[in-house]
Design a protein around this motif. Structure first.
Motif, PDB file in Angstrom:
ATOM      1  N   GLY A 121       0.781  -1.232   0.000  1.00  0.00           N
ATOM      2  CA  GLY A 121       0.000   0.000   0.000  1.00  0.00           C
ATOM      3  C   GLY A 121       0.813   1.282   0.000  1.00  0.00           C
ATOM      4  N   SER A 122       2.159   1.170   0.032  1.00  0.00           N
ATOM      5  CA  SER A 122       2.997   2.374   0.068  1.00  0.00           C
ATOM      6  C   SER A 122       2.854   3.165  -1.232  1.00  0.00           C
ATOM      7  N   LYS A 123       3.028   4.494  -1.123  1.00  0.00           N
ATOM      8  CA  LYS A 123       2.856   5.379  -2.284  1.00  0.00           C
ATOM      9  C   LYS A 123       4.160   5.488  -3.085  1.00  0.00           C
ATOM     10  N   HIS A 124       4.033   5.476  -4.419  1.00  0.00           N
ATOM     11  CA  HIS A 124       5.194   5.605  -5.308  1.00  0.00           C
ATOM     12  C   HIS A 124       4.830   6.494  -6.477  1.00  0.00           C
ATOM     13  N   PHE A 125       5.870   7.031  -7.116  1.00  0.00           N
ATOM     14  CA  PHE A 125       5.677   7.871  -8.291  1.00  0.00           C
ATOM     15  C   PHE A 125       6.551   7.339  -9.428  1.00  0.00           C
ATOM     16  N   LEU A 126       5.948   7.130 -10.577  1.00  0.00           N
ATOM     17  CA  LEU A 126       6.690   6.719 -11.774  1.00  0.00           C
ATOM     18  C   LEU A 126       6.467   7.752 -12.864  1.00  0.00           C
ATOM     19  N   SER A 127       7.555   8.125 -13.497  1.00  0.00           N
ATOM     20  CA  SER A 127       7.519   9.068 -14.610  1.00  0.00           C
ATOM     21  C   SER A 127       8.515   8.560 -15.643  1.00  0.00           C
ATOM     22  N   PRO A 128       8.568   9.169 -16.823  1.00  0.00           N
ATOM     23  CA  PRO A 128       9.602   8.748 -17.778  1.00  0.00           C
ATOM     24  C   PRO A 128      11.001   8.805 -17.162  1.00  0.00           C
ATOM     25  N   GLU A 129      11.260   9.844 -16.388  1.00  0.00           N
ATOM     26  CA  GLU A 129      12.596  10.010 -15.810  1.00  0.00           C
ATOM     27  C   GLU A 129      12.892   8.953 -14.741  1.00  0.00           C
ATOM     28  N   THR A 130      11.916   8.720 -13.833  1.00  0.00           N
ATOM     29  CA  THR A 130      12.182   7.727 -12.780  1.00  0.00           C
ATOM     30  C   THR A 130      12.227   6.309 -13.366  1.00  0.00           C
ATOM     31  N   SER A 131      11.427   6.032 -14.399  1.00  0.00           N
ATOM     32  CA  SER A 131      11.474   4.708 -15.033  1.00  0.00           C
ATOM     33  C   SER A 131      12.850   4.461 -15.655  1.00  0.00           C
ATOM     34  N   MET A 132      13.407   5.488 -16.328  1.00  0.00           N
ATOM     35  CA  MET A 132      14.749   5.336 -16.921  1.00  0.00           C
ATOM     36  C   MET A 132      15.800   5.126 -15.834  1.00  0.00           C
ATOM     37  N   GLN A 133      15.642   5.846 -14.724  1.00  0.00           N
ATOM     38  CA  GLN A 133      16.589   5.732 -13.611  1.00  0.00           C
ATOM     39  C   GLN A 133      16.536   4.326 -13.006  1.00  0.00           C
ATOM     40  N   ILE A 134      15.334   3.809 -12.784  1.00  0.00           N
ATOM     41  CA  ILE A 134      15.174   2.470 -12.198  1.00  0.00           C
ATOM     42  C   ILE A 134      15.736   1.414 -13.140  1.00  0.00           C
ATOM     43  N   GLN A 135      15.437   1.527 -14.443  1.00  0.00           N
ATOM     44  CA  GLN A 135      15.928   0.524 -15.393  1.00  0.00           C
ATOM     45  C   GLN A 135      17.444   0.588 -15.525  1.00  0.00           C
ATOM     46  N   ALA A 136      18.034   1.785 -15.355  1.00  0.00           N
ATOM     47  CA  ALA A 136      19.499   1.899 -15.368  1.00  0.00           C
ATOM     48  C   ALA A 136      20.096   1.198 -14.146  1.00  0.00           C
ATOM     49  N   LEU A 137      19.446   1.343 -12.996  1.00  0.00           N
ATOM     50  CA  LEU A 137      19.914   0.649 -11.784  1.00  0.00           C
ATOM     51  C   LEU A 137      19.830  -0.866 -11.959  1.00  0.00           C
ATOM     52  N   LEU A 138      18.768  -1.330 -12.603  1.00  0.00           N
ATOM     53  CA  LEU A 138      18.636  -2.773 -12.846  1.00  0.00           C
ATOM     54  C   LEU A 138      19.704  -3.254 -13.817  1.00  0.00           C
ATOM     55  N   GLY A 139      20.109  -2.383 -14.748  1.00  0.00           N
ATOM     56  CA  GLY A 139      21.185  -2.739 -15.675  1.00  0.00           C
ATOM     57  C   GLY A 139      20.737  -3.541 -16.873  1.00  0.00           C
ATOM     58  N   SER A 140      19.457  -3.440 -17.245  1.00  0.00           N
ATOM     59  CA  SER A 140      18.950  -4.236 -18.366  1.00  0.00           C
ATOM     60  C   SER A 140      19.591  -3.779 -19.675  1.00  0.00           C
ATOM     61  N   ASP A 141      19.632  -4.701 -20.632  1.00  0.00           N
ATOM     62  CA  ASP A 141      20.245  -4.424 -21.934  1.00  0.00           C
ATOM     63  C   ASP A 141      19.304  -3.634 -22.839  1.00  0.00           C
TER      64      ASP A 141
END
Length: 376
Positions: A121-141
């Motif tokens: 139930g915790s609140k989160h925010f996703l945007s184009p910028e945060t999605s790119m940041q998260i995917q960079a942290l994951l390191g996907s190809d």
């Protein structure tokens, strides 16, 4: 070994294409089917078992991984590849589709989407910028642009507004992705089942410029006929020299139809989810191992299949372990289903390469029309 991401088209047969995507982590033979590893695992499978089925690439889920265990934690563990012990390419979706499916738990604005976690139930925010940041942290190809995907049916006005928002987000995704050599960013075409909106979306995306292009907003309830109707023209709106990815598809006949229409990449939870619910896919269609007709059957699911499930276990055994709720049931059926899907892709690639696609597709449908082998 390549340090760049590239796509080479080797053969075409009608609209169908076969080729190779080169990445620093290895080659992806196209048309390719990507097993879904939602939470850094293809359920019921070891990574080396997934590789043994013939998969060149897996899909990871940004939404699920950002909530649990968290993208920063995955980064601290050396990135998603090391974390899950998969050394081949990984594509991550943007999180947009999962967030959009939480309609009652989200608030959508131009900036992005605020949503409540389905976990706690915790609140989160996703945007184009945060999605790119998260995917960079994951390191996907392969990274997917952040988009909105409206459920169909919807009004033309709603689909158009959603598509144009997604195109503005596509530009922001491109800007936020930056320069990451060896990693690729794919844009996502939207526009529902309306040709003019699909064309507008394709023009916007190609104007921005991406390493590959997805056909999004299908397999969301519109039915196969409508989906194929879009695929009859949509892939042709995209650059010939870039991979084309149909998101969230599908059943074997969906895959064959999509490949015939020029699609290079697909993903779906179906083979693994079906395996866990007692469903097996074979060249002769679907087998429901729960059915009593299998309980005394010493034959394999498919006597032409070389997977460990078919070479070592009978239908009677598979029926028993499913009924007994034994873990091995999901393991064996998932392995078989993923093996079948990869064999189908190999058959499609070979048929395109040798100019025999029409004959291959006719044989595929003729075999499925026979239905499962007769009961003993």
């Amino acid at each position: 070994m390549t340090t760049r991401f590239s796509f080479s088209l080797t053969t075409t047969d009608g609209a169908a294409r076969s080729g190779v995507i080169d990445t620093p982590r290895g080659q992806i033979r196209t048309p390719a089917f990507m097993p879904v590893g939602t939470a850094a695992t293809v359920k019921a499978m070891l990574p080396e078992s997934v590789a043994a089925t013939g998969a060149d690439i897996l899909l990871g889920n940004t939404y699920h991984l950002m909530l649990r265990p968290g993208a920063e934690r995955v980064a601290r563990m050396g990135g998603l590849h090391r974390f899950m012990n998969w050394d081949r390419p990984i594509l991550t979706d943007s999180g947009g589709f999962q967030v959009m499916s939480l309609a009652g738990l989200r608030k959508l604005t131009e900036a992005g989407v605020t949503f409540s976690s389905h976990v706690d139930g915790s609140k989160h925010f996703l945007s184009p910028e945060t999605s790119m940041q998260i995917q960079a942290l994951l390191g996907s190809d392969i990274v997917m642009a952040f988009d909105e995907c409206p459920a169909l049916p919807a009004t033309d006005e709603a689909v158009a507004a959603s598509m144009r928002l997604s195109m503005r987000w596509a530009q922001r995704s491109r800007d936020a992705f930056g320069d990451r050599p060896g990693h690729a960013l794919f844009g996502i075409m939207q526009g529902g089942v309306t040709p003019e909106l699909r064309a507008e979306s394709a023009e916007a995306l190609t104007g921005i410029g991406f390493d590959g292009y997805a056909v999004g907003g299908l397999a969301v309830g519109e039915g196969q006929e409508a989906m194929f109707g879009v695929l009859d023209y949509a892939p042709g709106l995209l650059p010939v020299d870039k991979p084309r990815y149909l998101m969230g598809v599908g059943k074997p006949d969906d895959i064959v139809g999509a490949v015939q229409r020029g699609i290079d990449m697909m993903d779906c939870v179906l083979p693994s989810r079906s395996g866990r619910t007692g469903q097996a896919w074979t060249p002769r269609g679907q087998v429901n191992i729960k059915n009593a007709r299998h309980q005394d059957d010493p034959r394999p699911l498919d006597d032409s299949c070389t997977c460990p499930c078919c070479t070592g276990y009978s239908r009677a055994y598979l029926h028993h372990v499913f009924r007994a709720k034994e873990m091995i049931s999901g393991m064996l059926l998932t392995w078989h289903n993923l093996h079948y899907y990869q064999q189908l892709m190999a058959g499609l690639r070979d048929a395109i390469a040798t100019g025999r696609l029409d004959a291959f597709v006719a044989g595929f449908h003729a075999q499925r029309a026979q239905g499962d082998i007769d009961p003993l």
